[in-house]
Scaffold this motif. Structure first.
Motif, PDB file in Angstrom:
ATOM      1  N   ASP A 159       2.384  29.981   7.131  1.00  0.00           N
ATOM      2  CA  ASP A 159       3.343  30.490   6.155  1.00  0.00           C
ATOM      3  C   ASP A 159       4.337  29.409   5.749  1.00  0.00           C
ATOM      4  N   THR A 160       4.772  28.608   6.727  1.00  0.00           N
ATOM      5  CA  THR A 160       5.790  27.587   6.480  1.00  0.00           C
ATOM      6  C   THR A 160       5.348  26.274   7.115  1.00  0.00           C
ATOM      7  N   TRP A 161       5.573  25.188   6.383  1.00  0.00           N
ATOM      8  CA  TRP A 161       5.170  23.850   6.818  1.00  0.00           C
ATOM      9  C   TRP A 161       6.426  22.993   6.928  1.00  0.00           C
ATOM     10  N   ILE A 162       6.641  22.382   8.096  1.00  0.00           N
ATOM     11  CA  ILE A 162       7.861  21.618   8.357  1.00  0.00           C
ATOM     12  C   ILE A 162       7.470  20.176   8.668  1.00  0.00           C
ATOM     13  N   ALA A 163       7.850  19.261   7.795  1.00  0.00           N
ATOM     14  CA  ALA A 163       7.514  17.845   7.958  1.00  0.00           C
ATOM     15  C   ALA A 163       8.797  17.046   8.118  1.00  0.00           C
ATOM     16  N   ALA A 164       8.974  16.428   9.282  1.00  0.00           N
ATOM     17  CA  ALA A 164      10.155  15.615   9.560  1.00  0.00           C
ATOM     18  C   ALA A 164       9.781  14.144   9.463  1.00  0.00           C
ATOM     19  N   SER A 165      10.487  13.413   8.610  1.00  0.00           N
ATOM     20  CA  SER A 165      10.222  11.982   8.413  1.00  0.00           C
ATOM     21  C   SER A 165       8.728  11.692   8.316  1.00  0.00           C
ATOM     22  N   PRO A 166       8.025  12.355   7.407  1.00  0.00           N
ATOM     23  CA  PRO A 166       6.572  12.144   7.336  1.00  0.00           C
ATOM     24  C   PRO A 166       6.240  10.704   6.968  1.00  0.00           C
ATOM     25  N   SER A 167       5.357  10.096   7.744  1.00  0.00           N
ATOM     26  CA  SER A 167       4.978   8.695   7.520  1.00  0.00           C
ATOM     27  C   SER A 167       3.894   8.632   6.453  1.00  0.00           C
ATOM     28  N   LEU A 168       4.304   8.808   5.219  1.00  0.00           N
ATOM     29  CA  LEU A 168       3.360   9.007   4.126  1.00  0.00           C
ATOM     30  C   LEU A 168       2.662   7.733   3.679  1.00  0.00           C
ATOM     31  N   THR A 169       3.073   6.579   4.210  1.00  0.00           N
ATOM     32  CA  THR A 169       2.337   5.356   3.902  1.00  0.00           C
ATOM     33  C   THR A 169       1.059   5.261   4.733  1.00  0.00           C
ATOM     34  N   LEU A 170       1.007   6.020   5.831  1.00  0.00           N
ATOM     35  CA  LEU A 170      -0.179   5.991   6.679  1.00  0.00           C
ATOM     36  C   LEU A 170      -1.292   6.825   6.045  1.00  0.00           C
ATOM     37  N   ARG A 171      -2.421   6.900   6.715  1.00  0.00           N
ATOM     38  CA  ARG A 171      -3.642   7.499   6.150  1.00  0.00           C
ATOM     39  C   ARG A 171      -3.964   6.829   4.816  1.00  0.00           C
ATOM     40  N   ASN A 172      -3.732   5.521   4.797  1.00  0.00           N
ATOM     41  CA  ASN A 172      -3.971   4.689   3.613  1.00  0.00           C
ATOM     42  C   ASN A 172      -3.169   5.154   2.399  1.00  0.00           C
ATOM     43  N   GLY A 173      -2.065   5.867   2.651  1.00  0.00           N
ATOM     44  CA  GLY A 173      -1.182   6.278   1.569  1.00  0.00           C
ATOM     45  C   GLY A 173      -1.790   7.264   0.596  1.00  0.00           C
ATOM     46  N   THR A 174      -2.788   8.030   1.038  1.00  0.00           N
ATOM     47  CA  THR A 174      -3.531   8.887   0.113  1.00  0.00           C
ATOM     48  C   THR A 174      -3.009  10.313   0.017  1.00  0.00           C
ATOM     49  N   VAL A 175      -2.118  10.725   0.922  1.00  0.00           N
ATOM     50  CA  VAL A 175      -1.747  12.139   0.979  1.00  0.00           C
ATOM     51  C   VAL A 175      -1.014  12.587  -0.284  1.00  0.00           C
ATOM     52  N   PHE A 202       9.397  22.672   4.176  1.00  0.00           N
ATOM     53  CA  PHE A 202      10.673  22.027   4.501  1.00  0.00           C
ATOM     54  C   PHE A 202      10.378  20.579   4.867  1.00  0.00           C
ATOM     55  N   VAL A 203      11.030  19.647   4.175  1.00  0.00           N
ATOM     56  CA  VAL A 203      10.851  18.218   4.431  1.00  0.00           C
ATOM     57  C   VAL A 203      12.217  17.610   4.716  1.00  0.00           C
ATOM     58  N   GLY A 204      12.321  16.863   5.803  1.00  0.00           N
ATOM     59  CA  GLY A 204      13.571  16.192   6.135  1.00  0.00           C
ATOM     60  C   GLY A 204      13.340  14.720   6.434  1.00  0.00           C
ATOM     61  N   TYR A 205      14.304  13.883   6.078  1.00  0.00           N
ATOM     62  CA  TYR A 205      14.224  12.455   6.386  1.00  0.00           C
ATOM     63  C   TYR A 205      15.637  11.925   6.587  1.00  0.00           C
ATOM     64  N   GLY A 206      15.757  10.743   7.186  1.00  0.00           N
ATOM     65  CA  GLY A 206      17.057  10.175   7.487  1.00  0.00           C
ATOM     66  C   GLY A 206      17.511   9.160   6.460  1.00  0.00           C
ATOM     67  N   GLU A 207      18.786   9.194   6.153  1.00  0.00           N
ATOM     68  CA  GLU A 207      19.364   8.245   5.203  1.00  0.00           C
ATOM     69  C   GLU A 207      19.117   6.803   5.641  1.00  0.00           C
ATOM     70  N   SER A 208      19.154   6.562   6.952  1.00  0.00           N
ATOM     71  CA  SER A 208      19.059   5.198   7.465  1.00  0.00           C
ATOM     72  C   SER A 208      17.638   4.783   7.820  1.00  0.00           C
ATOM     73  N   GLU A 209      16.653   5.566   7.410  1.00  0.00           N
ATOM     74  CA  GLU A 209      15.272   5.176   7.700  1.00  0.00           C
ATOM     75  C   GLU A 209      14.796   4.084   6.746  1.00  0.00           C
ATOM     76  N   ASP A 210      14.997   4.292   5.466  1.00  0.00           N
ATOM     77  CA  ASP A 210      14.602   3.268   4.501  1.00  0.00           C
ATOM     78  C   ASP A 210      15.584   2.102   4.489  1.00  0.00           C
ATOM     79  N   TYR A 211      16.841   2.375   4.870  1.00  0.00           N
ATOM     80  CA  TYR A 211      17.875   1.340   4.846  1.00  0.00           C
ATOM     81  C   TYR A 211      18.623   1.333   6.176  1.00  0.00           C
ATOM     82  N   PRO A 212      17.962   0.891   7.242  1.00  0.00           N
ATOM     83  CA  PRO A 212      18.601   0.908   8.560  1.00  0.00           C
ATOM     84  C   PRO A 212      19.762  -0.080   8.646  1.00  0.00           C
ATOM     85  N   VAL A 213      20.678   0.221   9.545  1.00  0.00           N
ATOM     86  CA  VAL A 213      21.845  -0.624   9.777  1.00  0.00           C
ATOM     87  C   VAL A 213      21.670  -1.334  11.118  1.00  0.00           C
ATOM     88  N   ARG A 214      22.006  -2.593  11.142  1.00  0.00           N
ATOM     89  CA  ARG A 214      21.881  -3.357  12.385  1.00  0.00           C
ATOM     90  C   ARG A 214      22.843  -2.813  13.432  1.00  0.00           C
TER      91      ARG A 214
END
Length: 355
Positions: free
Chosen positions: A228-244, A274-286
């Motif tokens: 009924d509901t699909w929950i994807a947290a920080s999905p690594s969509l570049t994997l699986r050859n980026g085809t998803v 429901f899809v969630g991702y982090g602000e600092s994932e694409d632009y991490p801070v040292r």
């Protein structure tokens, strides 16, 4: 007997397994199916398999209360074992009460991938939530993990199961198909029919983080009616050859004139996402304690997953298709990959229960 471990805990398997045997065939829409009669689910051709679920001895009452553990094995895959955890509400009775004696209950079920890392978080969240929100519906947490002793991630096996190897590594053919078949055709019927036969489960959700989130997005395209509901947290969509992302458009359309393979009709319930991702994932801070080399290595790894930008693209395509009941995209300010796993899990469960 075979030793079974949860990190820092020790168990011995019991000799009273529960076994299921099912055969998958191509899903054909029925009059009540949400799929248009001309568009069935993608077929996942799987041979008949037998899975045996071995219960582990119960823990002391104060440890993981109202949670039962099992090991799932199959003669078709003798080197593969899944560790299953089932956590249910306190109101259903003490752990000493056999689950088959729990009757006249209705609950929603959340199937949590990478169960070693996230199942206890999901179960604790629901139990923490009840005292301040006793009106929430009952929920069962089904953790799908592995018998690990030195990590919460079975890196090699999850890459096969989720069909999501690290960048540059080949996709393991058929791994995700087989894993989805295990969850939908073996694990879920066993939970409903063998463990909790007196409980009605009207709605189910599937949660995955990182490559597990990628698996959730892929499984949505293959079997949209399964959950009924699909929950994807920080999905690594570049994997699986980026085809998803492309598969989402192929299956559901793009909302701009391109019709997908799946069209919903009648009174069938469309899936919610429901899809969630982090602000600092694409632009991490040292971090203060990191060397420059450590920071660059961490940044390269996080950015290779592409969760932020591609989560927006996934959201846009799902919304544009018009085939979803609802789609939510949430950015977590200041959070990175690991933190989002817990935050999106709790928010995703709350979203799932609020229908």
């Amino acid at each position: 007997m075979k030793d079974i471990h949860i990190p820092n805990l020790f168990f011995i398997t019991t000799p009273t397994p529960l076994t299921t045997r099912t055969r998958r065939s191509q899903t054909k829409p029925t009059p009540s199916s949400p799929l248009h009669p001309n568009h069935s689910s993608k077929s996942i051709a799987m041979a008949s398999a037998t899975w045996t679920f071995n219960p582990l001895p119960p823990l002391p009452p104060a440890l993981f209360p109202n949670t039962a553990f099992y090991n799932a094995t199959s003669s078709a895959s003798p080197n593969l074992t899944y560790q299953i955890s089932l956590s249910y509400p306190f109101a259903w009775g003490p752990r000493s009460l056999p689950t088959t004696a729990i009757t006249n209950r209705t609950a929603n079920a959340v199937y949590v991938l990478d169960g070693n890392a996230f199942a206890a978080t999901a179960a604790d969240f629901l139990k923490r939530r009840w005292p301040v929100d006793p009106s929430q519906p009952d929920a069962l947490v089904v953790g799908v993990g592995y018998p690990l002793t030195d990590s919460v991630y079975a890196m090699t096996q999850r890459a096969i199961d989720f069909g999501a190897p690290m960048p540059g590594e080949p996709v393991s053919a058929g791994g995700a198909d087989a894993f989805l078949d295990f969850v939908g055709s073996h694990l879920r019927p066993w939970v409903r029919d063998a463990v909790f036969p007196g409980v009605e489960f009207p709605r189910d959700a599937l949660y995955g983080h990182s490559s597990g989130g990628l698996f959730v997005a892929w499984a949505l395209t293959v079997r949209p009616e399964m959950f009924d509901t699909w929950i994807a947290a920080s999905p690594s969509l570049t994997l699986r050859n980026g085809t998803v992302i492309g598969e989402v458009t192929e299956r559901f359309g793009d909302g701009m004139g391109l019709e997908g393979e799946v069209q919903w009709s009648g009174n069938g319930t469309r899936p919610a996402v429901f899809v969630g991702y982090g602000e600092s994932e694409d632009y991490p801070v040292r971090r203060r304690t990191q060397t420059e080399a450590q920071f660059q290595a961490r940044k390269d790894l996080l950015q290779s997953f592409g969760p932020g930008k591609l989560s927006h693209e996934l959201y846009d395509r799902l919304v544009g298709s018009g085939n979803m009941r609802d789609v939510v995209l949430k950015e977590y300010a200041g959070q990175e990959h690991a933190e989002v796993g817990g935050s999106a899990l709790m928010d995703g469960i709350a979203y799932f229960l609020d229908w």
